[in-house]
Design a protein around this motif. Structure first.
Motif, PDB file in Angstrom:
ATOM      1  N   ALA A 162     -26.883  17.157 -33.937  1.00 54.60           N
ATOM      2  CA  ALA A 162     -26.168  18.422 -34.076  1.00 54.60           C
ATOM      3  C   ALA A 162     -24.953  18.282 -34.979  1.00 54.60           C
ATOM      4  CB  ALA A 162     -25.757  18.939 -32.699  1.00 54.60           C
ATOM      5  N   TRP A 163     -24.400  17.084 -35.045  1.00 52.63           N
ATOM      6  CA  TRP A 163     -23.176  16.860 -35.790  1.00 52.63           C
ATOM      7  C   TRP A 163     -23.388  16.082 -37.093  1.00 52.63           C
ATOM      8  CZ3 TRP A 163     -24.723  14.592 -31.291  1.00 52.63           C
ATOM      9  CH2 TRP A 163     -25.004  13.236 -31.339  1.00 52.63           C
ATOM     10  N   ASP A 164     -24.647  15.683 -37.393  1.00 46.83           N
ATOM     11  CA  ASP A 164     -24.832  14.800 -38.537  1.00 46.83           C
ATOM     12  C   ASP A 164     -26.287  14.814 -38.990  1.00 46.83           C
ATOM     13  OD1 ASP A 164     -24.151  13.004 -40.487  1.00 46.83           O
ATOM     14  OD2 ASP A 164     -24.220  11.238 -39.191  1.00 46.83           O
ATOM     15  N   PHE A 165     -26.501  14.431 -40.252  1.00 45.91           N
ATOM     16  CA  PHE A 165     -27.844  14.227 -40.788  1.00 45.91           C
ATOM     17  C   PHE A 165     -27.853  12.918 -41.564  1.00 45.91           C
ATOM     18  CE2 PHE A 165     -30.885  14.943 -44.409  1.00 45.91           C
ATOM     19  CZ  PHE A 165     -32.021  14.719 -43.665  1.00 45.91           C
ATOM     20  N   LEU A 166     -28.733  12.022 -41.178  1.00 44.93           N
ATOM     21  CA  LEU A 166     -28.907  10.756 -41.873  1.00 44.93           C
ATOM     22  C   LEU A 166     -30.228  10.843 -42.622  1.00 44.93           C
ATOM     23  CD1 LEU A 166     -27.786   8.374 -38.968  1.00 44.93           C
ATOM     24  CD2 LEU A 166     -26.436   9.132 -40.946  1.00 44.93           C
ATOM     25  N   GLY A 167     -30.150  11.066 -43.914  1.00 45.27           N
ATOM     26  CA  GLY A 167     -31.330  11.361 -44.707  1.00 45.27           C
ATOM     27  C   GLY A 167     -31.883  10.197 -45.493  1.00 45.27           C
ATOM     28  N   ASN A 168     -31.497   8.993 -45.145  1.00 49.28           N
ATOM     29  CA  ASN A 168     -32.008   7.826 -45.861  1.00 49.28           C
ATOM     30  C   ASN A 168     -31.976   6.618 -44.940  1.00 49.28           C
ATOM     31  OD1 ASN A 168     -29.168   7.195 -45.891  1.00 49.28           O
ATOM     32  ND2 ASN A 168     -29.006   8.406 -47.745  1.00 49.28           N
ATOM     33  N   GLY A 169     -32.681   5.560 -45.342  1.00 53.16           N
ATOM     34  CA  GLY A 169     -32.720   4.349 -44.536  1.00 53.16           C
ATOM     35  C   GLY A 169     -33.664   3.328 -45.131  1.00 53.16           C
TER      36      GLY A 169
END
Length: 218
Positions: A162-169
């Motif tokens: 809800a507070w963040d998006f991690l779009g890579n890894g």
């Protein structure tokens, strides 16, 4: 046929002058992929849009239609949440592959490439890779039209809160199979590909005549 991320499935038979809806009676209007088999005309619809924004909605799995979209049958993958691409074996209408992106807001335990050999009655996950945020999901998938046993898959390591998006890894990458999904080799491990914890979504295109694979990397 046109599949909308949040507007169902539509068909035109007059070069786009008008469209008719085909998916109104299904359990969801959010779609991620569509494919039609060239031999028997079976329509495969993968639900759950493949984008990963805060307004992206999950689907309810795979559906098939053998009468041009008049009626639909659920064909498994109810835990896929988001299906990014469908690849069909041109020589065998019962064989299909699905790029399953998996859950967005929770731990991803279903992401990867799935295969059915019985028209969706049973599915087997033939490619999955651990990522920084659970399993990496499959976002794109190509079947070589000149060799149905050859597949290319793009995995995307991402998750949203809800507070963040991690779009890579580190789980994002490109994989190839030359035996119909039984075994895979990682093409993104080859020299020159920007593989790192910062690698995000990948789009694929394949030119069969020149044997060239193109990748658009975020």
């Amino acid at each position: 046929y046109v599949a909308y991320a949040s507007g169902g499935l539509w068909r035109t038979e007059n070069h786009g002058t008008s469209f008719e809806p085909l998916f109104d009676e299904a359990l969801t209007i959010t779609l991620g992929a569509i494919a039609v088999h060239p031999e028997n005309g079976r329509i495969w619809a993968g639900t759950g849009e493949v984008n990963s924004s805060r307004s992206s909605y999950a689907g309810t799995g795979m559906y098939t239609s053998d009468d041009g979209g008049k009626t639909w049958q659920h064909a498994g993958l109810e835990d896929a949440h988001h299906i990014g691409r469908i690849a069909l074996d041109p020589d065998n209408p019962a064989i299909a592959y699905a790029a399953v992106l998996g859950p967005l807001y929770s731990a991803n335990a279903s992401g990867g490439v799935w295969k059915t050999s019985d028209s969706g009655a049973n599915w087997q996950r033939v490619l999955h890779q651990a990522g920084d945020h659970g399993d990496a999901g499959a976002v794109d998938l190509i079947l070589d039209p000149s060799n149905p046993n050859r597949l290319f898959a793009a995995l995307w390591d991402r998750t949203r809160r809800a507070w963040d998006f991690l779009g890579n890894g580190s789980g994002s990458g490109i994989w190839e199979s030359i035996d119909a999904g039984t075994t895979w080799s990682e093409l993104s491990a080859l020299e020159g590909f920007p593989a790192s914890e910062f690698t995000g979504r990948i789009g694929l295109a394949w030119h069969a005549k020149s044997q060239q694979l193109f990748a658009l990397v975020d």
